[in-house]
Motif scaffolding. Structure first.
Motif, PDB file in Angstrom:
ATOM      1  N   LEU A   1      35.714 -13.195  59.848  1.00 19.30           N
ATOM      2  CA  LEU A   1      36.197 -13.833  61.692  1.00 19.30           C
ATOM      3  C   LEU A   1      36.379 -15.191  61.234  1.00 19.30           C
ATOM      4  CD1 LEU A   1      37.443 -12.806  63.947  1.00 19.30           C
ATOM      5  CD2 LEU A   1      34.479 -13.143  65.281  1.00 19.30           C
ATOM      6  N   ALA A   2      35.133 -15.738  61.412  1.00 19.03           N
ATOM      7  CA  ALA A   2      35.134 -17.653  60.666  1.00 19.03           C
ATOM      8  C   ALA A   2      35.425 -18.068  59.677  1.00 19.03           C
ATOM      9  CB  ALA A   2      33.856 -17.471  61.060  1.00 19.03           C
ATOM     10  N   ALA A   3      36.163 -16.519  58.976  1.00 16.60           N
ATOM     11  CA  ALA A   3      37.228 -17.621  57.491  1.00 16.60           C
ATOM     12  C   ALA A   3      38.538 -17.292  57.563  1.00 16.60           C
ATOM     13  CB  ALA A   3      36.036 -17.109  56.204  1.00 16.60           C
ATOM     14  N   LEU A   4      38.423 -16.926  58.750  1.00 19.11           N
ATOM     15  CA  LEU A   4      40.075 -16.343  58.675  1.00 19.11           C
ATOM     16  C   LEU A   4      40.888 -17.061  58.181  1.00 19.11           C
ATOM     17  CD1 LEU A   4      40.058 -13.824  61.536  1.00 19.11           C
ATOM     18  CD2 LEU A   4      41.040 -13.972  58.614  1.00 19.11           C
ATOM     19  N   PRO A   5      40.706 -18.747  59.079  1.00 21.73           N
ATOM     20  CA  PRO A   5      41.069 -20.032  58.534  1.00 21.73           C
ATOM     21  C   PRO A   5      41.582 -20.286  56.884  1.00 21.73           C
ATOM     22  CG  PRO A   5      39.906 -21.228  60.352  1.00 21.73           C
ATOM     23  CD  PRO A   5      39.615 -18.854  59.842  1.00 21.73           C
ATOM     24  N   ARG A   6      40.510 -19.959  56.086  1.00 18.41           N
ATOM     25  CA  ARG A   6      40.294 -20.707  54.979  1.00 18.41           C
ATOM     26  C   ARG A   6      40.777 -18.752  54.050  1.00 18.41           C
ATOM     27  NH1 ARG A   6      34.618 -22.676  53.541  1.00 18.41           N
ATOM     28  NH2 ARG A   6      33.340 -23.898  55.336  1.00 18.41           N
ATOM     29  N   LEU A   7      41.140 -18.232  54.748  1.00 16.00           N
ATOM     30  CA  LEU A   7      41.491 -16.712  54.123  1.00 16.00           C
ATOM     31  C   LEU A   7      43.082 -16.517  54.819  1.00 16.00           C
ATOM     32  CD1 LEU A   7      39.227 -14.094  54.410  1.00 16.00           C
ATOM     33  CD2 LEU A   7      39.450 -15.446  52.540  1.00 16.00           C
ATOM     34  N   SER A   8      43.619 -17.784  55.263  1.00 20.18           N
ATOM     35  CA  SER A   8      45.287 -17.599  55.515  1.00 20.18           C
ATOM     36  C   SER A   8      46.300 -18.687  55.130  1.00 20.18           C
ATOM     37  CB  SER A   8      45.389 -17.365  57.237  1.00 20.18           C
ATOM     38  OG  SER A   8      44.585 -19.016  57.940  1.00 20.18           O
ATOM     39  N   ARG A   9      47.367 -18.731  55.120  1.00 19.74           N
ATOM     40  CA  ARG A   9      48.280 -19.317  54.227  1.00 19.74           C
ATOM     41  C   ARG A   9      48.960 -19.460  55.445  1.00 19.74           C
ATOM     42  NH1 ARG A   9      49.740 -18.638  48.467  1.00 19.74           N
ATOM     43  NH2 ARG A   9      46.981 -18.944  47.919  1.00 19.74           N
ATOM     44  N   PHE A  10      49.972 -21.020  56.266  1.00 20.49           N
ATOM     45  CA  PHE A  10      50.687 -20.560  57.139  1.00 20.49           C
ATOM     46  C   PHE A  10      51.058 -19.539  58.079  1.00 20.49           C
ATOM     47  CE2 PHE A  10      53.018 -20.526  52.683  1.00 20.49           C
ATOM     48  CZ  PHE A  10      53.393 -22.793  52.190  1.00 20.49           C
ATOM     49  N   GLY A  11      48.979 -19.238  58.361  1.00 26.01           N
ATOM     50  CA  GLY A  11      48.974 -18.581  59.783  1.00 26.01           C
ATOM     51  C   GLY A  11      48.884 -17.319  59.304  1.00 26.01           C
ATOM     52  N   PHE A  12      49.415 -17.030  57.914  1.00 29.61           N
ATOM     53  CA  PHE A  12      49.221 -15.244  57.837  1.00 29.61           C
ATOM     54  C   PHE A  12      48.021 -14.938  57.426  1.00 29.61           C
ATOM     55  CE2 PHE A  12      53.682 -16.427  58.081  1.00 29.61           C
ATOM     56  CZ  PHE A  12      54.124 -14.958  59.139  1.00 29.61           C
ATOM     57  N   VAL A  13      47.859 -14.436  57.212  1.00 25.27           N
ATOM     58  CA  VAL A  13      46.306 -13.736  56.926  1.00 25.27           C
ATOM     59  C   VAL A  13      46.254 -12.752  55.603  1.00 25.27           C
ATOM     60  CG1 VAL A  13      44.040 -12.516  57.116  1.00 25.27           C
ATOM     61  CG2 VAL A  13      45.073 -13.813  58.634  1.00 25.27           C
ATOM     62  N   SER A  14      45.678 -13.077  54.760  1.00 25.94           N
ATOM     63  CA  SER A  14      46.047 -12.390  53.569  1.00 25.94           C
ATOM     64  C   SER A  14      45.026 -10.730  53.416  1.00 25.94           C
ATOM     65  CB  SER A  14      45.645 -12.964  52.501  1.00 25.94           C
ATOM     66  OG  SER A  14      46.014 -12.413  50.652  1.00 25.94           O
ATOM     67  N   ARG A  15      45.595  -9.357  53.539  1.00 26.45           N
ATOM     68  CA  ARG A  15      44.596  -8.895  53.664  1.00 26.45           C
ATOM     69  C   ARG A  15      43.594  -8.614  52.259  1.00 26.45           C
ATOM     70  NH1 ARG A  15      44.049  -3.670  56.744  1.00 26.45           N
ATOM     71  NH2 ARG A  15      42.086  -2.402  55.930  1.00 26.45           N
ATOM     72  N   ARG A  16      44.366  -8.489  51.101  1.00 26.68           N
ATOM     73  CA  ARG A  16      43.531  -8.543  49.543  1.00 26.68           C
ATOM     74  C   ARG A  16      42.361  -9.021  49.982  1.00 26.68           C
ATOM     75  NH1 ARG A  16      46.357 -10.037  44.859  1.00 26.68           N
ATOM     76  NH2 ARG A  16      47.771 -10.844  46.704  1.00 26.68           N
ATOM     77  N   ARG A  17      42.858 -10.943  50.628  1.00 29.83           N
ATOM     78  CA  ARG A  17      41.953 -11.764  49.823  1.00 29.83           C
ATOM     79  C   ARG A  17      41.048 -11.169  50.980  1.00 29.83           C
ATOM     80  NH1 ARG A  17      44.419 -17.747  51.074  1.00 29.83           N
ATOM     81  NH2 ARG A  17      42.108 -18.649  49.707  1.00 29.83           N
ATOM     82  N   GLN A  18      41.305 -10.951  51.771  1.00 31.74           N
ATOM     83  CA  GLN A  18      39.748 -10.151  53.098  1.00 31.74           C
ATOM     84  C   GLN A  18      39.202  -9.307  52.614  1.00 31.74           C
ATOM     85  OE1 GLN A  18      41.337  -9.418  57.067  1.00 31.74           O
ATOM     86  NE2 GLN A  18      42.683 -10.135  57.321  1.00 31.74           N
ATOM     87  N   ASP A  19      39.564  -7.909  51.605  1.00 31.13           N
ATOM     88  CA  ASP A  19      39.053  -7.402  51.134  1.00 31.13           C
ATOM     89  C   ASP A  19      38.309  -7.503  50.413  1.00 31.13           C
ATOM     90  OD1 ASP A  19      40.276  -5.449  52.929  1.00 31.13           O
ATOM     91  OD2 ASP A  19      41.903  -5.145  52.032  1.00 31.13           O
ATOM     92  N   ARG A  20      38.358  -8.240  49.395  1.00 25.95           N
ATOM     93  CA  ARG A  20      37.892  -9.203  48.541  1.00 25.95           C
ATOM     94  C   ARG A  20      36.854  -9.513  48.574  1.00 25.95           C
ATOM     95  NH1 ARG A  20      41.551 -11.917  45.223  1.00 25.95           N
ATOM     96  NH2 ARG A  20      40.918 -13.346  46.102  1.00 25.95           N
ATOM     97  N   VAL A  21      36.821 -10.371  49.661  1.00 24.94           N
ATOM     98  CA  VAL A  21      35.900 -11.038  50.054  1.00 24.94           C
ATOM     99  C   VAL A  21      35.112 -10.138  50.689  1.00 24.94           C
ATOM    100  CG1 VAL A  21      34.931 -12.724  52.049  1.00 24.94           C
ATOM    101  CG2 VAL A  21      36.476 -13.143  50.498  1.00 24.94           C
ATOM    102  N   VAL A  22      34.990  -9.561  51.504  1.00 25.91           N
ATOM    103  CA  VAL A  22      33.891  -8.191  52.352  1.00 25.91           C
ATOM    104  C   VAL A  22      33.731  -7.563  51.040  1.00 25.91           C
ATOM    105  CG1 VAL A  22      34.501  -6.463  53.879  1.00 25.91           C
ATOM    106  CG2 VAL A  22      35.439  -8.432  54.111  1.00 25.91           C
TER     107      VAL A  22
END
Lengths: 581, 345
Positions: free
Chosen positions: A386-407
């Motif tokens: 939730l709090a890291a969304l801005p860092r995990l997204s590019r042009f407003g689109f959230v990369s699911r792959r990067r999310q999964d990796r972090v999680v």
């Protein structure tokens, strides 16, 4: 009012009778006998007896969850006991509504003044029992005259026509007191009346309390401020975890003992542990990553200063209401400040706000994780990123792959036990919820982590795990601030402890001094040394020396005046913080 | 008690200390001006508008025009009186428009049985609707908005059922005493105007000078405090909604008497006009502060605005709503600003 003598024998108060009255102790005016109260999931009060004698000021103390508020609510008719009974003047009574308790002569002054802010002073005092003219209309002239007389009796002159909200909180409280007295109260219950008052207002309040006392009214006084208790109270009742721990004369109970009873730590054990060393081979860096100076906020914080070094766990101790949570919030930019500076990594935060604090690398794990953190309906993954969304997204689109990796990293790292990252957080245990929250903030790669009661409400196993995790994080170079009301947790978890009292730094424990005994000593102390015996911080504003002398008579000789406990030799040396300004 | 006081340890006795809390400064001139403006602002605007209009329009400052405006405003003002009391308690009554229409139809139907039934039957029906509103709000703890929205729909439905979906119109017998109540006049001012004035005087006394009125302010200002101070909060709420229903029904009956028939299509959106008038009159929508006189000026202001738009003639009368809406916003913004300046400095 002449309560039957028989009830005095029945009540059998557990504490020793005060020596100040050579005759039999005054008859009890209000008693709770063997009272229990259960709420779904908790036993708020377990077989508690409480006796308020005629004409006494009785302190009621205990930490969070001790059952004070439940007991007060039972005495004042808000709740009804599941077991046990109330006796008023020796006769069993049962109140169904607050109104009935009031009619019986029990008035309550709540922490938040419970009057109608938009109505005038006089209307508030006479609400529900206005004087009438012959035509049955409200007689405002008489109402204003009687209000002025009533307040004048307390030494307060103010226009009875003024809307209540234009007065200071202290004066509003006087109005509430005046109302309580004018409905012929026999018992006045005051729930932390001084928590939002200026020192000057506190003096006025104490004078009015003295006035009531002189009229033979009995008072129940709830406060966390030791100085106040020893100044005005005759007897004390200590509650802990819903049980009665102690009732007795305040002058027979010294401060360290009182605090240790509130916190549930036996003195003997504490002393033994004090002798044992405390060491865990971490060596914090010399340069602080965070330095705060002069954090101030009206009524809450008064010039708190502390610094945090990378790799250390700094404990923040203090009794309830001492400003622990407020300090953490201030550091995280979540509490608007009247003054103070925060420096992170040598750079001063220009505007202190939540966003600025997060950008600077400060993360706060709040005390109430249900209300201020976890979103139970979202999955573990969604909560973490939730709090890291801005860092995990590019042009407003959230990369699911990067999310999964972090999680994935954090679920393993923090040993979060969930069926899958898609499981709803609401279904996890308290300990795992706390870890999810921790993961959320760690995602932001903070430099400073503020933990407010991180182990509250989670089971023992999970608690140990969270504590280990904190150690590990510090070992990796994070600066951690740990708030806990459990002495043991604080002493074991922290390398250094800063103790707060009434919004100021009361002392600091370092190195071998980080022991429960030392901590208890600081918690129970009166006020910073250098202040003459009759001076609590409030006494500075005492209108005249005569009034300030009195509290010493009421307080226990030898307890209030001596800053060191009887076992001063065993107690480690304390380093007092000089006022940073 | 006396003896106890003497034996008790004199923990805090001592010579009477000097005054610690002295007279706090009285509100300054600016604050007082702000307070006056909040209380009497509408009256000032109303007076100004009337003075300007009487210069601009020849036909404005005439007795006939005044009669027209007041009779138009009288029915809304009675409804708005009840609304004021409800809003002071922090509630709202959306049902008044439907209840107004229902009261008219019931009165017209009952007028065939005589004068008293024509008055009492609508009062009984509408009072009962108000009481149900009050009970649901006070005892069941439901939101006033929802409860009265439901009775807005319910009362309208009941009205349509009574009139066979508007196909049947009940007429008030010609020349009956009931018809005179609506049509009669003193010096050209209709009876409804005089009745509304009398009701406002009573309402003012009720709100400002009785325990019940003080209770309304307390409930609206802080419901929890009122409860802890032992006020009968639930009873007060039931009574205030009942009163609102009674007044709306009574206004409907008067209107039916004036029109000589129970008209089914009136009263739609009347609750919004009433709320506007109350708010323009300086009563806080969140409750706890307000006055009956302000509401009277608010209703008259809305009436004058409508009258002016009719005077202009070239303007579509629908613009009246646009102007009233704009005015409402100006008032609310002004209130915010004023109450901020009262708290500050």
């Amino acid at each position: 009012m002449a309560p039957p003598q028989a009830s005095a024998a029945q009540s059998a108060p557990p504490g020793p009778d005060g020596p100040q009255d050579p005759a039999a102790p005054p008859a009890p005016v209000l008693e709770a006998v063997g009272v229990s109260k259960r709420f779904p999931g908790v036993v708020a009060l377990d077989d508690v007896s409480f006796t308020l004698r005629a004409g006494e000021i009785h302190a009621l103390v205990g930490e969070n969850g001790a059952g004070k508020s439940t007991l007060i609510k039972i005495l004042t008719g808000v709740h009804r006991p599941d077991e046990g009974e109330l006796r008023l003047g020796g006769e069993a009574v049962s109140f169904h509504r607050p109104h009935e308790a009031q009619q019986a002569g029990i008035s309550t002054i709540y922490q938040e003044v419970n009057l109608v802010p938009l109505m005038s002073v006089a209307r508030n005092i006479f609400l529900g029992r206005e004087p009438k003219t012959r035509l049955g209309l409200v007689d405002f002239r008489r109402m204003h005259r009687e209000t002025a007389e009533l307040l004048g009796g307390f030494g307060i002159t103010t226009d009875p026509r003024r809307p209540l909200h234009t007065l200071g909180i202290g004066t509003q409280q006087m109005v509430a007191l005046a109302r309580a007295v004018s409905v012929r109260a026999r018992v006045v219950v005051m729930d932390e009346p001084t928590s939002s008052l200026e020192p000057r207002e506190v003096e006025t309040l104490f004078r009015v309390i003295g006035e009531l006392h002189g009229r033979g009214i009995s008072l129940v006084y709830v406060s966390h401020r030791m100085d106040e208790l020893y100044r005005i109270c005759d007897r004390v009742t200590v509650l802990r975890d819903g049980r009665l721990v102690h009732t007795g004369d305040l002058r027979d109970t010294d401060r360290v003992r009182l605090v240790s009873m509130m916190l549930g730590r036996e003195l003997a054990r504490v002393r033994k542990e004090a002798a044992e060393g405390h060491d865990d081979g971490r060596t914090p860096a010399a340069e602080p990553v965070l330095t705060a100076t002069g954090l101030s906020r009206r009524h809450l914080l008064d010039g708190v200063a502390l610094d945090l070094r990378p790799g250390e766990v700094l404990g923040l101790g203090g009794l309830l209401g001492s400003g622990r949570t407020e300090t953490a919030k201030a550091l995280a930019g979540a509490l608007p400040l009247d003054g103070g500076d925060i420096e992170v990594g040598g750079r001063r935060l220009r505007r202190i706000s939540s966003a600025a604090a997060i950008r600077a690398g400060i993360s706060l794990l709040p005390e109430d994780r249900k209300a201020e953190g976890i979103i139970p309906g979202l999955s573990v993954r969604e909560n973490i990123v939730l709090a890291a969304l801005p860092r995990l997204s590019r042009f407003g689109f959230v990369s699911r792959r990067r999310q999964d990796r972090v999680v994935d990293i954090f679920v393993k790292r923090l040993r979060i036990k969930a069926a899958s990252p898609e499981q709803k957080v609401g279904e996890l245990s308290g300990g795992n919820q706390q870890k999810v929250l921790l993961a959320r903030w760690l995602c932001l790669e903070p430099r400073v982590l503020l933990l407010d009661e991180p182990t509250r409400g989670i089971d023992v196993g999970a608690k140990a795990e969270v504590q280990t995790l904190i150690e590990e994080l510090a070992a990796e170079g994070l600066a951690v601030l740990l708030i806990s009301s459990e002495l043991e947790e604080l002493v074991e978890g922290a390398d250094r402890i800063v103790v707060l009292r009434a919004g100021t730094v009361a002392g600091e424990l370092t190195g071998g001094d980080v022991t429960e005994g030392a901590l208890l000593t600081v918690l129970a102390e009166t006020a910073p040394d250098a202040v003459p015996p009759q001076g609590g911080p409030e006494a500075d504003a005492a209108p005249e020396p005569g009034a300030a002398d009195v509290p010493d008579e009421a307080a226990a000789p030898g307890a209030g005046d001596v800053p060191e406990p009887p076992d001063a030799a065993a107690a480690p040396e304390l380093r007092k913080e000089e006022d940073p300004r | 008690m006396k003896s106890l006081a003497e034996t008790a340890p004199p923990a805090l006795a001592g010579p009477p200390p000097p005054l610690a809390v002295t007279e706090q400064p009285r509100p300054g001139g600016r604050q007082r001006a702000a307070e006056l403006l909040q209380r009497q602002g509408v009256l000032a605007v109303l007076a100004l508008l009337c003075v300007v209009s009487s210069f601009v329009f020849d036909s404005f400052a005439t007795l006939d025009n005044a009669r027209g405006i007041t009779i138009q405003a009288s029915f809304l003002s009675i409804v708005a009186l009840g609304m004021t009391l409800v809003i002071v308690t922090g509630g709202i009554d959306l049902s008044v428009g439907s209840v107004f229409a229902l009261g008219g139809v019931v009165a017209a139907w009952a007028s065939q049985y005589g004068f008293l039934p024509a008055l009492l039957v609508p009062l009984a029906v509408c009072g009962a609707i108000g009481a149900v509103n009050g009970l649901l709000v006070a005892k069941a703890g439901m939101a006033p908005f929802i409860v009265t929205l439901a009775s807005l729909l319910g009362a309208r439905g009941l009205l349509l059922a009574l009139t066979h979906e508007g196909a049947k119109t009940y007429l008030v017998p010609r020349g009956s005493a009931f018809q005179k109540l609506g049509g009669g006049a003193v010096w050209g001012f209709g009876y409804p105007v005089l009745i509304a004035l009398a009701l406002f005087c009573l309402g003012g006394l009720l709100l400002q000078r009785t325990s019940f009125g003080q209770g309304l302010f307390a409930v609206g200002g802080s419901g929890d405090a009122a409860l802890l101070m032992g006020l009968p909060v639930a009873r007060t709420k039931v009574l205030v909604y009942t009163l609102s229903g009674l007044l709306a029904g009574f206004a409907g009956a008067l209107n039916a008497a004036r029109l000589s028939s129970g008209v089914t299509i009136i009263g739609v959106g009347m609750e919004l006009d009433a709320i506007s008038a109350v708010v323009i009159g300086g009563t806080l929508l969140v409750g706890g502060a307000g006055s009956v006189s302000g509401t009277l000026w608010g209703v008259l202001l809305l009436g004058v605005i409508q009258n002016l738009i009719n005077q202009i003639g070239s303007l579509n009368s629908s613009y009246q709503s646009v102007v009233s809406g704009g005015f409402l916003i100006v008032v609310v913004v002004a209130q915010r600003y004023l109450s901020a300046s009262r708290r500050g400095t």
